[in-house]
Design an enzyme around this catalytic site. Structure first.
Site, PDB file in Angstrom:
ATOM      1  CE  LYS A 113      46.756 -21.455  25.794  1.00  0.00           C
ATOM      2  NZ  LYS A 113      47.823 -22.456  25.547  1.00  0.00           N
ATOM      3  CG  ASP A 159      49.616 -20.414  20.318  1.00  0.00           C
ATOM      4  OD1 ASP A 159      50.226 -19.364  20.040  1.00  0.00           O
ATOM      5  OD2 ASP A 159      50.071 -21.295  21.064  1.00  0.00           O
ATOM      6  CE  LYS A 172      51.663 -22.938  18.916  1.00  0.00           C
ATOM      7  NZ  LYS A 172      52.343 -23.828  19.872  1.00  0.00           N
ATOM      8  CG  ASP A 211      46.564 -22.795  22.476  1.00  0.00           C
ATOM      9  OD1 ASP A 211      46.730 -23.812  23.180  1.00  0.00           O
ATOM     10  OD2 ASP A 211      47.279 -21.790  22.566  1.00  0.00           O
ATOM     11  CG  ASP A 255      54.409 -21.380  21.050  1.00  0.00           C
ATOM     12  OD1 ASP A 255      53.202 -21.082  20.994  1.00  0.00           O
ATOM     13  OD2 ASP A 255      54.850 -22.510  20.754  1.00  0.00           O
ATOM     14  CD  GLU A 278      50.043 -18.786  23.764  1.00  0.00           C
ATOM     15  OE1 GLU A 278      49.069 -19.565  23.823  1.00  0.00           O
ATOM     16  OE2 GLU A 278      51.187 -19.159  23.446  1.00  0.00           O
ATOM     17  NE  ARG A 326      53.915 -20.932  30.209  1.00  0.00           N
ATOM     18  CZ  ARG A 326      54.810 -21.933  30.174  1.00  0.00           C
ATOM     19  NH1 ARG A 326      55.873 -21.894  30.959  1.00  0.00           N
ATOM     20  NH2 ARG A 326      54.629 -22.963  29.391  1.00  0.00           N
TER      21      ARG A 326
END
Length: 499
Positions: free
Chosen positions: A268, A273, A280, A291, A350, A352, A354
């Site tokens: 990933k 993020d 967030k 991230d 959030d 994202e 996956r």
């Protein structure tokens, strides 16, 4: 750092420093006793004076030890002898590394790998020491205006083994351990680099630089037009709100036979993020540069495989983008396409990671790997469940999951298996699309795994959620380099190397 192995008498080493262990209650290791005998009881005298009591991690540097050829002797506390374990061994090696660099010795011979560790042989002790010598002395000061490196860094270390016959197994162990350490440090460099510099394009440049460094590595970097053309719609949906263009990075390491199917790693690569429209909280949002730690770990694993020249084929796939809010960003409630063909209802922007991994896994299927492991800072629920000590591990292939867990045990980079029962998958039902991207608060790590499993059909697949292990917060803030040691030992096993 230059590392090597040897066997010999600690009292006869012509080196800047000899490192030996001392247990609690003034119990000397075999190497320490040899130095004590040569020095006519000098170490015994100091221990009776209680200059060092042998507590794990303690150090005492002796600049003028009589009767030995070395310039200095470093005593390292090892705790209670009967309780000496993997953890205390690692603590002793790390303490020795820090003390050697602080003293400015430049080079040293460590007799710590001679210490018996319950259930671990000399190859494990050498590999672990080699890795720790690389990672313990890591520093990241690339963006300080006045970096202050050590006065005389530790540039050369020799790891001593009990018998000359042990050298045959010690050398490949040293190679593997040092490769794991250097790979972890490469991962830490990527993770610690700020998001205004470490963009998706920067990651692509790092892949190309890796290919220039190693002849066995080849990199391909796909830009937005190619991603649109090839149908990576889920990745593009996440990237829609960002000014920096996304990338799909594919790195091939070829160390095996031409007809050997590669092991695949998918990382990933969310380089920052914000949470997107589901933004967030501001507290600790600076840490969302981490991230992309899954991508960084995959980079580190490729680096380690190439450094160790592992005889296997490996392919790394890194979907990379920022997740940002603007007028073009994907909204909660939007339904998006994916490369796999499944349509996804986005209930939370959030979640994202996956989404980009869904396209990454579908793209991986085209490369016909023998098996695939994805690595991601995927869910805060993993921290709730396992804290900051173990990775969450899931998969559809029990043998693959077992091998990852065993590799983590060998590397002291441990995981814990979570279930992927069908009942959890039901939480992802959507009335409007094939699947929702979240399944509610209960079992959040597992439902994220269930989501990925839908896009791993036809693959031997496992998933590592490293949200709790990829970096540290607070006073010692920074990337950890995990799970590169686990992945390195796993790949070594796949290549037929065993410690």
């Amino acid at each position: 750092m230059e590392l090597r192995t040897k066997s010999g008498d600690p009292a006869r080493q012509r080196t800047a420093c000899v490192v030996v262990g001392v247990y609690e209650r003034r119990r000397m290791s075999e190497a320490a006793r040899a130095v004590d005998t040569a020095s006519d009881g000098y170490i015994s005298h100091l221990l009776r004076r209680e200059d060092l009591d042998g507590e794990a991690g303690q150090t005492l540097l002796l600049p003028d030890c009589p009767g030995v050829r070395t310039d200095r002797v470093l005593l390292v506390g090892c705790g209670r002898e009967r309780d000496f374990s993997e953890r205390t061994y690692r603590k002793a090696v790390a303490a020795a590394a820090r003390a050697l660099e602080q003293a400015g010795t430049g080079e040293a011979t460590l007799f710590l790998p001679e210490l018996p560790v319950r259930g671990r042989d000399v190859a494990w002790r050498v590999a672990t020491a080699a890795e720790l010598l690389e990672t313990t002395l890591y520093r990241f000061d690339a963006y300080k205006s006045d970096p202050r490196p050590p006065r005389r860094p530790l540039r050369q270390a020799t790891l001593a083994v009990p018998r000359r016959a042990d050298l045959r197994r010690a050398q490949p162990a040293l190679t593997l351990g040092q490769a794991a350490g250097r790979g972890a440090n490469f991962t830490r460099d990527l993770g610690n680099t700020p998001a205004n510099i470490c963009t998706p394009g920067y990651l692509g440049e790092q892949a190309e630089a890796l290919a220039e460094r190693f002849d066995s590595v080849h990199a391909e970097v796909l830009g937005p037009a190619q991603l649109e053309e090839q149908g990576l719609a889920a990745l593009m949906a996440v990237a829609r709100g960002a000014e920096t263009p996304p990338r799909l990075i594919v790195i091939h390491y070829r160390g095996g036979a031409d007809d050997q199917a590669p092991v695949a790693l998918v990382g990933k690569g969310i380089t920052f993020d914000s949470g997107g429209i589901s933004i967030k909280p501001s507290a600790s949002m600076d840490e969302m540069k981490y991230d992309m730690s899954g991508a960084a770990a995959v980079f580190g694993a490729v680096h380690a495989a190439a450094e160790a020249q592992l005889p296997l084929n490996l392919v790394a796939i890194i979907p990379a983008t920022e997740n940002m809010p603007d007028g073009r960003a994907t909204r909660p409630g939007d339904i998006i396409d994916s490369l796999d063909g499944q349509r996804i209802e986005v209930l939370n922007t959030d979640a994202e990671g996956r989404l980009v991994l869904a396209d990454g896994l579908a793209y991986t299927r085209r490369l016909e790997p023998s098996e695939v492991v994805d690595v991601a800072t995927l869910t805060g629920a993993a921290i709730v469940g396992l804290g900051h000590h173990r990775h969450a591990v899931m998969g559809n292939a029990p043998g693959l999951v077992r091998d990852l867990l065993q590799a983590g045990e060998r590397a002291a980079d441990r995981g814990w298996e979570l279930p992927l029962d069908e009942e959890y998958d039901e939480q992802l039902r959507s009335p409007f699309a094939d699947v929702a991207n979240i399944g509610g608060q209960p079992a959040g790590t597992i439902t994220a795994g269930c989501f990925l499993q839908r896009f791993a059909r036809g693959l031997r697949w496992a998933h590592l959620d490293i949200a709790g292990t990829a970096w540290k917060s607070g006073e010692h803030k920074g990337a950890t380099g995990r799970p590169v040691p686990l992945l390195t030992h796993f790949l070594a096993g796949r290549a037929g190397w065993t410690l």
